[in-house]
Design an enzyme around this catalytic site. Structure first.
Site, PDB file in Angstrom:
ATOM      1  N   ASP A 178      -1.598  -1.454  -5.941  1.00 52.43           N
ATOM      2  CA  ASP A 178      -2.264  -0.414  -5.186  1.00 52.43           C
ATOM      3  C   ASP A 178      -2.942   0.667  -6.210  1.00 52.43           C
ATOM      4  O   ASP A 178      -2.320   1.027  -7.242  1.00 52.43           O
ATOM      5  CB  ASP A 178      -1.327   0.303  -4.509  1.00 52.43           C
ATOM      6  N   SER A 232       0.898  -1.092  -0.053  1.00 54.51           N
ATOM      7  CA  SER A 232       0.074   0.197   0.017  1.00 54.51           C
ATOM      8  C   SER A 232       0.847   1.247   0.100  1.00 54.51           C
ATOM      9  O   SER A 232       2.118   1.248   0.314  1.00 54.51           O
ATOM     10  CB  SER A 232      -0.990  -0.096   1.392  1.00 54.51           C
ATOM     11  N   CYS A 233       0.199   2.403  -0.285  1.00 53.38           N
ATOM     12  CA  CYS A 233       0.860   3.568  -0.175  1.00 53.38           C
ATOM     13  C   CYS A 233       1.747   3.823   1.102  1.00 53.38           C
ATOM     14  O   CYS A 233       0.916   3.505   2.036  1.00 53.38           O
ATOM     15  CB  CYS A 233      -0.156   4.918  -0.501  1.00 53.38           C
ATOM     16  N   PRO A 234       2.780   4.380   1.298  1.00 51.85           N
ATOM     17  CA  PRO A 234       3.578   5.033   0.077  1.00 51.85           C
ATOM     18  C   PRO A 234       4.544   3.897  -0.397  1.00 51.85           C
ATOM     19  O   PRO A 234       5.630   4.562  -0.961  1.00 51.85           O
ATOM     20  CB  PRO A 234       4.059   6.158   0.683  1.00 51.85           C
ATOM     21  N   MET A 235       4.444   2.734   0.115  1.00 50.83           N
ATOM     22  CA  MET A 235       5.765   1.938  -0.087  1.00 50.83           C
ATOM     23  C   MET A 235       6.158   1.502  -1.645  1.00 50.83           C
ATOM     24  O   MET A 235       7.309   1.529  -2.084  1.00 50.83           O
ATOM     25  CB  MET A 235       5.522   0.463   0.498  1.00 50.83           C
TER      26      MET A 235
END
Lengths: 192, 78
Positions: free
Chosen positions: B43, B16-19
């Site tokens: 995502d 998920s954000c921000p990975m």
């Protein structure tokens, strides 16, 4: 009655819209390149959800080439004590505060719905399920991307925190004047 | 279809954000200018995020495709 009577408002809007261009001009370096706008995140809260948000923004900003600093103050600094350090401080009051709220990035509590740790446990389980990086992982990524961590000297003194209590890679302790100077020079502030 | 000379692949599927952005930034950093990075992400927000990230960093978004739930981005390092 003509539309003319609304012109002062339009002029005011035009004035305001003109400001960013003036700022951009002011921050242009002598060689004509734009100076990248810096970001300062003032981490005041030690709550799980707020520390999480700070680290998401810090790691993303650094990943996007924005020079990023985190000023760690009051409860926000407790999150950056080593996970394995249980009790900090010298006086009984400092030790008692550390006992009441365990320091460390992996021991954050939710500001609401903590329920003796049930809330954070459910948040952690959901994060894993949905591939959301935990604060510790985000902190490691943020540091690898060059986010500068600035601990607040006053908070360290008040809570009796030693440099050795803090995670490795922490910068020099600073005061509010350092943060204010960064903001005065155009850094964008976030107070979390 | 031309075969691209991909230097590094970032598998951000399931993250998920921000990975996806963070992992990509870390992968891009050591590469030489002009090198290509391929990113796979699930995502849905990444479709807009990678466009914005490339604008912010100056890297070139060469390709953006979607197959099922997987979004693929090819980025040329600035």
């Amino acid at each position: 009655m003509t539309k003319q009577s609304f012109d002062p408002i339009a002029e005011a809007i035009a004035d305001v819209e003109g400001v960013p261009e003036a700022f951009a001009e002011a921050f242009r370096a002598p060689d004509g390149d734009r100076k990248p706008r810096e970001l300062v995140i003032i981490c005041y809260s030690g709550d799980l959800e707020k520390t999480w948000a700070s680290l998401i923004l810090a790691s993303t900003a650094a990943a996007s080439g924005t020079p990023t600093r985190m000023f760690l103050t009051f409860w926000g600094l407790q999150a950056f004590v080593k996970d394995e350090v249980r009790i900090t401080g010298q006086s009984w009051m400092q030790k008692m505060l550390a006992f009441m709220q365990r320091p460390g990035i992996s021991h954050r509590k939710l500001s609401k719905m903590n329920f003796m740790g049930m809330g954070p446990w459910m948040m952690g389980t959901l994060a894993k399920q949905y591939g959301v990086a935990k604060p510790k992982e985000l902190l490691e990524a943020a540091m690898a991307l060059g986010v500068e961590l600035m601990p607040c000297q006053m908070t360290m003194d008040m809570f009796g925190l030693k440099r050795s209590d803090m995670i490795d890679g922490m910068g020099e302790p600073v005061g509010a004047a350092t943060v204010i100077e960064l903001l005065a020079n155009g850094a964008a502030p976030l107070f979390i | 279809m031309t075969v691209l000379d991909i230097a590094v692949q970032v598998d951000a599927r399931g993250l998920s954000c921000p990975m996806p952005i963070v992992r990509t930034a870390q992968a891009v950093r050591p590469l030489a200018a002009g090198a290509l990075v391929e990113v796979l992400a699930t995502d849905p927000g990444s479709q807009r995020d990678f466009v914005a990230w490339c604008r912010a960093t100056g890297h070139d978004l060469v390709e953006q495709t979607t197959e099922g739930t997987v979004h693929r981005f090819v980025i040329r390092r600035k």
